[in-house]
Design an enzyme around this catalytic site. Structure first.
Site, short mmCIF file in Angstrom:
data_model
loop_
_atom_site.label_atom_id
_atom_site.label_comp_id
_atom_site.label_asym_id
_atom_site.label_seq_id
_atom_site.Cartn_x
_atom_site.Cartn_y
_atom_site.Cartn_z
N LYS A 146 -17.96 -6.63 7.21
CA LYS A 146 -16.72 -7.39 7.01
C LYS A 146 -15.95 -7.43 8.33
CE LYS A 146 -12.84 -7.49 3.77
NZ LYS A 146 -12.19 -6.78 2.67
N HIS A 186 0.84 -1.21 0.00
CA HIS A 186 0.00 0.00 0.00
C HIS A 186 0.87 1.26 0.00
CE1 HIS A 186 -3.07 -2.74 2.18
NE2 HIS A 186 -3.55 -2.51 0.96
N SER A 214 -2.55 -7.82 2.69
CA SER A 214 -2.89 -7.74 4.12
C SER A 214 -3.24 -9.12 4.67
CB SER A 214 -4.08 -6.80 4.33
OG SER A 214 -3.74 -5.49 3.97
N ARG A 217 -1.35 -5.79 -8.60
CA ARG A 217 -0.22 -6.71 -8.38
C ARG A 217 -0.20 -7.81 -9.42
NH1 ARG A 217 -2.37 -8.01 -2.53
NH2 ARG A 217 -4.16 -8.05 -3.92
O1 PNS Z 1 -8.69 -3.02 -0.07
P1 PNS Z 1 -9.90 -3.58 -0.76
O2 PNS Z 1 -10.73 -4.40 0.19
O3 PNS Z 1 -9.56 -4.30 -2.02
O4 PNS Z 1 -10.77 -2.29 -1.17
C1 PNS Z 1 -12.02 -2.44 -1.82
C2 PNS Z 1 -12.77 -1.10 -1.88
C3 PNS Z 1 -12.87 -0.50 -0.49
C4 PNS Z 1 -12.03 -0.13 -2.76
C5 PNS Z 1 -14.18 -1.37 -2.49
O5 PNS Z 1 -14.76 -2.46 -1.84
C6 PNS Z 1 -15.11 -0.17 -2.36
O6 PNS Z 1 -14.91 0.84 -2.98
N1 PNS Z 1 -16.16 -0.31 -1.51
C7 PNS Z 1 -17.09 0.74 -1.25
C8 PNS Z 1 -18.50 0.34 -1.68
C9 PNS Z 1 -18.69 0.60 -3.15
O7 PNS Z 1 -18.56 1.70 -3.63
N2 PNS Z 1 -19.02 -0.48 -3.88
C10 PNS Z 1 -19.23 -0.44 -5.30
C11 PNS Z 1 -17.94 -0.54 -6.05
S1 PNS Z 1 -18.28 -0.67 -7.73
#
Ligand code: PNS
Length: 159
Positions: free
Chosen positions: A41, A17, A128, A90
């Protein structure tokens, strides 16, 4: 260059990150590292703990701030008047997972562009979830996470 949001779970922040934060801080005027507050979650660290660990890790970057958000990323970016979402890649698997999200976010917020930044070679294997497994079993975290995060992981699993 526009203001960018770098969203994620960051449970916890890793050197992967941090590599993306460093690149984004060079490319954009302002970068907000935004921790998703997702009550559905199960996370190891609370949102406040995650934000604190990120703050400690990014303090060298004067144009990077740390925040949290709930709900849709498309709404949060609108609120922040940020037109760019930064995501790290990645692998091809990351790309496949990210593309539909990028399209959907743009559908929800027509101003929004997702910019993908490739992980640097030395950190492309870090996640993570792997870091948590290693920490749980007392493995070496050297090179995987910032020192504050390594200490916080040890406290969580071994105190
Ligand atoms: O670190 P991660 O878990 O891969 O991050 C995922 C994240 C937080 C970027 C994604 O789940 C997100 O944006 N969630 C917010 C809810 C949302 O907007 N969902 C629709 C996405 S198209």
């Amino acid at each position: 260059m526009p203001r960018a949001v770098y969203p994620g779970s960051f449970d916890p922040m890793t050197n992967g990150h941090l590599d993306i934060v460093a690149a984004a801080a060079e490319l954009f005027d302002n970068v907000i590292v935004a921790v998703l507050n997702n009550p559905d979650k199960k996370s190891l660290f609370s949102v406040e703990e995650r934000m604190e660990l990120i703050r400690a890790s990014v303090k060298a970057y004067t144009n990077v701030s740390v925040d949290s958000f709930s709900g849709l990323l498309a709404d949060y970016t609108r609120l922040q008047t940020a037109d760019v979402v930064v995501r790290g890649l990645r692998s091809v698997q990351d790309f496949e997972a990210e593309i539909p999200m990028a399209h959907m976010n743009r559908r929800l917020n027509a101003q929004l562009r997702t910019v993908f930044l490739p992980a640097s070679l030395g950190v492309a294997d870090i996640s993570s979830s792997l870091v948590k497994q290693i920490a749980m079993h007392g493995g070496a975290l050297t090179g995987l996470v910032p020192d504050d995060v390594a200490r916080a992981l040890k406290r969580k699993y071994h105190n």
